[in-house]
Design a protein around this motif. Structure first.
Motif, PDB file in Angstrom:
ATOM      1  N   SER A 103       0.837  -1.214   0.000  1.00 51.89           N
ATOM      2  CA  SER A 103       0.000   0.000   0.000  1.00 51.89           C
ATOM      3  C   SER A 103       0.865   1.254   0.000  1.00 51.89           C
ATOM      4  O   SER A 103       0.569   2.225  -0.712  1.00 51.89           O
ATOM      5  N   ARG A 117       2.833   1.410  -3.490  1.00 46.67           N
ATOM      6  CA  ARG A 117       1.946   1.762  -4.606  1.00 46.67           C
ATOM      7  C   ARG A 117       1.469   3.206  -4.527  1.00 46.67           C
ATOM      8  O   ARG A 117       1.212   3.834  -5.551  1.00 46.67           O
ATOM      9  N   GLU A 118       1.365   3.736  -3.318  1.00 41.03           N
ATOM     10  CA  GLU A 118       1.047   5.158  -3.187  1.00 41.03           C
ATOM     11  C   GLU A 118       2.130   5.999  -3.858  1.00 41.03           C
ATOM     12  O   GLU A 118       1.832   6.941  -4.608  1.00 41.03           O
ATOM     13  N   TYR A 119       3.374   5.664  -3.603  1.00 42.83           N
ATOM     14  CA  TYR A 119       4.483   6.420  -4.186  1.00 42.83           C
ATOM     15  C   TYR A 119       4.605   6.184  -5.692  1.00 42.83           C
ATOM     16  O   TYR A 119       4.883   7.114  -6.457  1.00 42.83           O
ATOM     17  N   ILE A 120       4.375   4.947  -6.115  1.00 43.86           N
ATOM     18  CA  ILE A 120       4.433   4.650  -7.553  1.00 43.86           C
ATOM     19  C   ILE A 120       3.368   5.435  -8.303  1.00 43.86           C
ATOM     20  O   ILE A 120       3.622   5.972  -9.397  1.00 43.86           O
ATOM     21  N   ALA A 121       2.176   5.526  -7.723  1.00 45.39           N
ATOM     22  CA  ALA A 121       1.084   6.258  -8.390  1.00 45.39           C
ATOM     23  C   ALA A 121       1.449   7.728  -8.583  1.00 45.39           C
ATOM     24  O   ALA A 121       1.108   8.333  -9.616  1.00 45.39           O
ATOM     25  N   LYS A 179       4.016   7.825 -11.400  1.00 49.00           N
ATOM     26  CA  LYS A 179       3.352   7.514 -12.671  1.00 49.00           C
ATOM     27  C   LYS A 179       2.526   8.695 -13.149  1.00 49.00           C
ATOM     28  O   LYS A 179       2.530   9.034 -14.341  1.00 49.00           O
ATOM     29  N   GLY A 180       1.835   9.351 -12.221  1.00 49.24           N
ATOM     30  CA  GLY A 180       1.033  10.510 -12.589  1.00 49.24           C
ATOM     31  C   GLY A 180       1.864  11.661 -13.108  1.00 49.24           C
ATOM     32  O   GLY A 180       1.398  12.460 -13.933  1.00 49.24           O
ATOM     33  N   ASP A 206       3.438  -3.030 -12.223  1.00 44.35           N
ATOM     34  CA  ASP A 206       2.564  -1.880 -12.028  1.00 44.35           C
ATOM     35  C   ASP A 206       3.032  -0.693 -12.866  1.00 44.35           C
ATOM     36  O   ASP A 206       2.214   0.080 -13.381  1.00 44.35           O
ATOM     37  N   TYR A 207       4.358  -0.560 -12.962  1.00 47.94           N
ATOM     38  CA  TYR A 207       4.936   0.618 -13.621  1.00 47.94           C
ATOM     39  C   TYR A 207       6.341   0.241 -14.062  1.00 47.94           C
ATOM     40  O   TYR A 207       7.181  -0.104 -13.229  1.00 47.94           O
ATOM     41  N   ASN A 218       4.363  14.234  -3.563  1.00 47.23           N
ATOM     42  CA  ASN A 218       3.504  15.035  -4.444  1.00 47.23           C
ATOM     43  C   ASN A 218       4.060  16.444  -4.616  1.00 47.23           C
ATOM     44  O   ASN A 218       4.017  17.015  -5.706  1.00 47.23           O
TER      45      ASN A 218
END
Length: 283
Positions: free
Chosen positions: A38, A41-45, A48-49, A91-92, A277
């Motif tokens: 979790s 994946r928060e950091y990957i998202a 990726k964004g 995932d990425y 972010n």
């Protein structure tokens, strides 16, 4: 680079934080893997964004031979940790896996650091078990002598590697050595020098770019910065999470990206997805 994971586990799931192995044993249980995924994946998202690559580290900071033996770990948990992180590439694709290891003793106490020969002998066992990572990453290193031993062990693997120091408010490594002297020392005493150098577990302002000259300015490539500008002693004695305004942290990090041109930016103690972010937000 990713922001804090071990510290977030410590705060949110203290029962899962092993007193000697930190988050390493979490990959052995379904609950532990779910929690680690979790955060990662928060950091990957976020990466990726922003269409940026991201470095994620293995949960192996304390998974050395001595602790593994004392905790009766019979399997190759270092290799399994690398496999766990490499699975996120589905995932990425733009993920770089860092095989992490730390100093033997307290990263805030340079007087406890190993000598160079002892460090080479002690850390070689773990570096050989992390070679499935994209690069090897020696982190939270408070003394140049132990860092040199780690560098020599990593150099022998043939893998790219980065050496990252703990620095104080004065911009020096905790043993009192300047970054320039440390980098010159390790570069000149390893057959295959590091790909580059970094600092971590410090506030952005601790790295005084105006004082980085010559080889140090050219060879510094990364920082994983704490959320708080308090000293290590102040943070270590605190029972509560400390954090400066994210906007101040962001400004300091982006300044280091511009001068001396650090390319790998991430977070250490106290940081979250909010900090990552902030790094990807338009200036």
């Amino acid at each position: 680079m990713e922001c804090a994971i071990a510290e977030r586990v410590r705060r949110a799931y203290p029962d899962l934080m092993h007193p000697r192995l930190a988050t390493s044993l979490m990959i052995r249980t379904a609950e532990g893997r779910k929690i680690l995924r979790s955060f990662v994946r928060e950091y990957i998202a976020i990466a990726k964004g922003a269409d940026l690559p991201i470095v994620i580290g293995t949960p192996t900071w304390r998974l050395d031979q001595l602790r593994s033996a004392e905790e009766h770990i019979a399997d190759d948990l270092n290799a399994k940790a690398v496999e766990f992180e490499r699975a996120f590439k589905t995932d990425y694709s733009n993920i770089i896996v860092a095989g992490q290891l730390g100093c033997k003793n307290d990263c805030y106490k340079p007087e406890e650091a190993l000598s160079t020969p002892d460090a080479y002998e002690f850390h070689s066992w773990q570096t050989e078990r992390l070679t499935g990572a994209d690069f090897l990453y020696g982190v939270t290193l408070p003394a140049v002598g132990e860092a040199l031993g780690i560098a020599r062990a990593m150099a022998e693997t043939g893998r790219p590697y980065i050496i990252s120091f703990c620095i104080g408010k004065d911009g020096r490594i905790l043993d009192g050595t300047t970054l320039e002297d440390a980098i010159d020392n390790i570069d000149s005493k390893t057959k295959r020098p590091p790909t580059g150098y970094g600092v971590n577990c410090c506030y952005p302002s601790f790295l005084q770019s105006s004082e980085l000259t010559g080889n140090a300015a050219r060879r510094m490539i990364s920082i994983q910065a704490n959320a708080s500008s308090l000293s290590h002693n102040e943070l270590d004695a605190s029972d509560t999470l400390k954090s400066d305004p994210v906007e101040d942290w962001q400004r300091g990090m982006l300044a280091l990206h511009q001068n001396p041109g650090l390319k790998m930016l991430g977070g250490c103690c106290g940081t979250t997805g909010e900090h990552l972010n902030a790094l990807t937000a338009p200036e």
